[in-house]
Design a protein around this motif. Structure first.
Motif, PDB file in Angstrom:
ATOM      1  N   PRO A 205       0.805  -1.229   0.000  1.00 43.56           N
ATOM      2  CA  PRO A 205       0.000   0.000   0.000  1.00 43.56           C
ATOM      3  C   PRO A 205       0.837   1.278   0.000  1.00 43.56           C
ATOM      4  CG  PRO A 205       0.031  -0.970   2.182  1.00 43.56           C
ATOM      5  CD  PRO A 205       0.701  -1.958   1.272  1.00 43.56           C
ATOM      6  N   TYR A 208      -2.023   4.560   4.710  1.00 40.06           N
ATOM      7  CA  TYR A 208      -3.060   3.985   5.555  1.00 40.06           C
ATOM      8  C   TYR A 208      -4.022   5.093   5.951  1.00 40.06           C
ATOM      9  CZ  TYR A 208      -5.426   1.488   9.291  1.00 40.06           C
ATOM     10  OH  TYR A 208      -6.389   0.890  10.076  1.00 40.06           O
ATOM     11  N   HIS A 209      -5.317   4.869   5.722  1.00 42.81           N
ATOM     12  CA  HIS A 209      -6.349   5.844   6.074  1.00 42.81           C
ATOM     13  C   HIS A 209      -6.881   5.476   7.456  1.00 42.81           C
ATOM     14  CE1 HIS A 209     -10.022   8.182   6.019  1.00 42.81           C
ATOM     15  NE2 HIS A 209      -9.619   8.794   4.925  1.00 42.81           N
ATOM     16  N   GLY A 212     -10.784   5.644   8.056  1.00 48.12           N
ATOM     17  CA  GLY A 212     -11.478   4.568   7.353  1.00 48.12           C
ATOM     18  C   GLY A 212     -10.944   3.194   7.679  1.00 48.12           C
ATOM     19  N   LYS A 213      -9.807   3.146   8.433  1.00 49.21           N
ATOM     20  CA  LYS A 213      -9.158   1.870   8.790  1.00 49.21           C
ATOM     21  C   LYS A 213      -8.942   0.992   7.566  1.00 49.21           C
ATOM     22  CE  LYS A 213     -10.568   1.653  13.630  1.00 49.21           C
ATOM     23  NZ  LYS A 213      -9.165   1.773  14.090  1.00 49.21           N
ATOM     24  N   CYS A 214      -8.302   1.562   6.574  1.00 51.03           N
ATOM     25  CA  CYS A 214      -8.032   0.821   5.349  1.00 51.03           C
ATOM     26  C   CYS A 214      -6.733   1.300   4.709  1.00 51.03           C
ATOM     27  CB  CYS A 214      -9.182   0.958   4.355  1.00 51.03           C
ATOM     28  SG  CYS A 214      -9.515   2.655   3.852  1.00 51.03           S
ATOM     29  N   PHE A 215      -6.119   0.414   3.942  1.00 53.91           N
ATOM     30  CA  PHE A 215      -4.925   0.744   3.185  1.00 53.91           C
ATOM     31  C   PHE A 215      -5.320   1.225   1.799  1.00 53.91           C
ATOM     32  CE2 PHE A 215      -3.187  -2.185   6.343  1.00 53.91           C
ATOM     33  CZ  PHE A 215      -2.049  -1.491   6.747  1.00 53.91           C
ATOM     34  N   ILE A 216      -4.616   2.242   1.320  1.00 52.18           N
ATOM     35  CA  ILE A 216      -4.855   2.795  -0.004  1.00 52.18           C
ATOM     36  C   ILE A 216      -3.629   2.517  -0.869  1.00 52.18           C
ATOM     37  CG2 ILE A 216      -5.398   4.859  -1.333  1.00 52.18           C
ATOM     38  CD1 ILE A 216      -7.555   4.058   0.692  1.00 52.18           C
ATOM     39  N   ARG A 224      -6.735   1.063  -5.077  1.00 53.59           N
ATOM     40  CA  ARG A 224      -7.127  -0.182  -4.431  1.00 53.59           C
ATOM     41  C   ARG A 224      -7.286   0.060  -2.944  1.00 53.59           C
ATOM     42  NH1 ARG A 224      -3.205  -5.510  -3.883  1.00 53.59           N
ATOM     43  NH2 ARG A 224      -4.548  -6.745  -2.508  1.00 53.59           N
ATOM     44  N   VAL A 225      -8.417  -0.368  -2.382  1.00 50.60           N
ATOM     45  CA  VAL A 225      -8.691  -0.210  -0.957  1.00 50.60           C
ATOM     46  C   VAL A 225      -8.654  -1.590  -0.303  1.00 50.60           C
ATOM     47  CG1 VAL A 225     -10.336   0.582   0.781  1.00 50.60           C
ATOM     48  CG2 VAL A 225     -10.100   1.837  -1.375  1.00 50.60           C
ATOM     49  N   SER A 226      -7.859  -1.722   0.779  1.00 55.14           N
ATOM     50  CA  SER A 226      -7.704  -3.023   1.446  1.00 55.14           C
ATOM     51  C   SER A 226      -7.959  -2.863   2.932  1.00 55.14           C
ATOM     52  CB  SER A 226      -6.287  -3.561   1.226  1.00 55.14           C
ATOM     53  OG  SER A 226      -5.945  -3.582  -0.145  1.00 55.14           O
ATOM     54  N   ARG A 227      -8.645  -3.845   3.512  1.00 56.66           N
ATOM     55  CA  ARG A 227      -8.921  -3.834   4.946  1.00 56.66           C
ATOM     56  C   ARG A 227      -8.521  -5.166   5.561  1.00 56.66           C
ATOM     57  NH1 ARG A 227     -13.225  -0.733   2.953  1.00 56.66           N
ATOM     58  NH2 ARG A 227     -13.445   1.284   3.996  1.00 56.66           N
TER      59      ARG A 227
END
Length: 235
Positions: A205, A208-209, A212-216, A224-227
């Motif tokens: 990634p 890290y957001h 939103g607790k997600c990787f961008i 791509r958004v990953s959790r």
């Protein structure tokens, strides 16, 4: 134009901007009334050489500032200091009672670091020289600069001193410690035990957001958004 560290923090209904000035030290600006909180002139006579800025981080509740700075003899000096103390003493980052120098690493600065909680700070790399740094997470208590513990293993993207832009984020904490390497992917670590919990070789990634607790991840096709998803059978 070189990349410079800039960040904002909310404190007591005020928005404070952290930004380097022309003298290559960090200033604190109150954006609420457009006022310099850290008016550093004149300089104290006991100044022991200029400490230049590098990466800047703010603790989760905004009480502490971290900076992986360097001095003219090419030594990295990761340090922390109290934001509240800084609002009363413009020289707090360099000489204040709350200022803590956590390590000294020759020819290594601007490296990966993150806050684990309000008073625990993680620094990447165990050792005192860029050629001998062991891939590791080193945890400190910012209140007294005490080394809490460290564990070997996490590998991150290498520091590129000649880079003119901010590097992709490579070490973040949100319940677990995430370490990102361009060839090895992302590894997940328990900071209490030092155990590696998971590896995803395909995930590299960019940021890290936290809200939103997600990787961008920026890709050629878009974003791509990953959790992180727990196994249903886990406790």
């Amino acid at each position: 134009m070189s990349w410079v560290p800039v960040d904002c923090v909310r404190r007591e209904a005020k928005t404070l901007l952290i930004v380097p000035n022309r003298e290559r030290v960090l200033d604190l600006v109150d954006l609420t009334d457009d006022r310099f909180v850290s008016d550093r002139a004149p300089r104290p006579q006991h100044e022991r050489g200029r400490i230049d800025f590098s990466r800047v981080l703010i603790s989760p509740r905004g009480g502490w500032i971290a900076n992986d700075a360097f001095i003219y003899k090419h030594a990295g000096l990761p340090r922390v200091w109290s934001l509240d103390a800084w609002t009363h003493d413009p020289w707090e980052p360099e000489y204040g009672a709350s200022a803590r120098r956590l390590a000294q690493r020759w020819y290594h600065w601007g490296g990966e670091m993150c806050f684990v909680d309000e008073t625990t700070f993680a620094l990447w790399g165990w050792g005192g020289d860029d050629e001998y740094l062991v891939p590791a997470a080193v945890l400190y208590d910012v209140r007294d600069g005490r080394l809490v513990r460290w564990f070997a293993g996490p590998r991150v993207r290498p520091v590129q001193a000649s880079s003119t832009r901010a590097r992709d984020e490579s070490m973040v904490f949100d319940e677990f410690l995430f370490a990102v390497h361009d060839e090895l992917g992302t590894t997940v670590w328990d900071v209490e035990s030092g155990e590696r919990l998971h590896t995803d070789e395909s995930l590299r990634p960019t940021r890290y957001h936290r809200a939103g607790k997600c990787f961008i991840t920026l890709t050629t096709d878009g974003i791509r958004v990953s959790r992180l998803v727990r196994d249903e059978g886990s406790d």
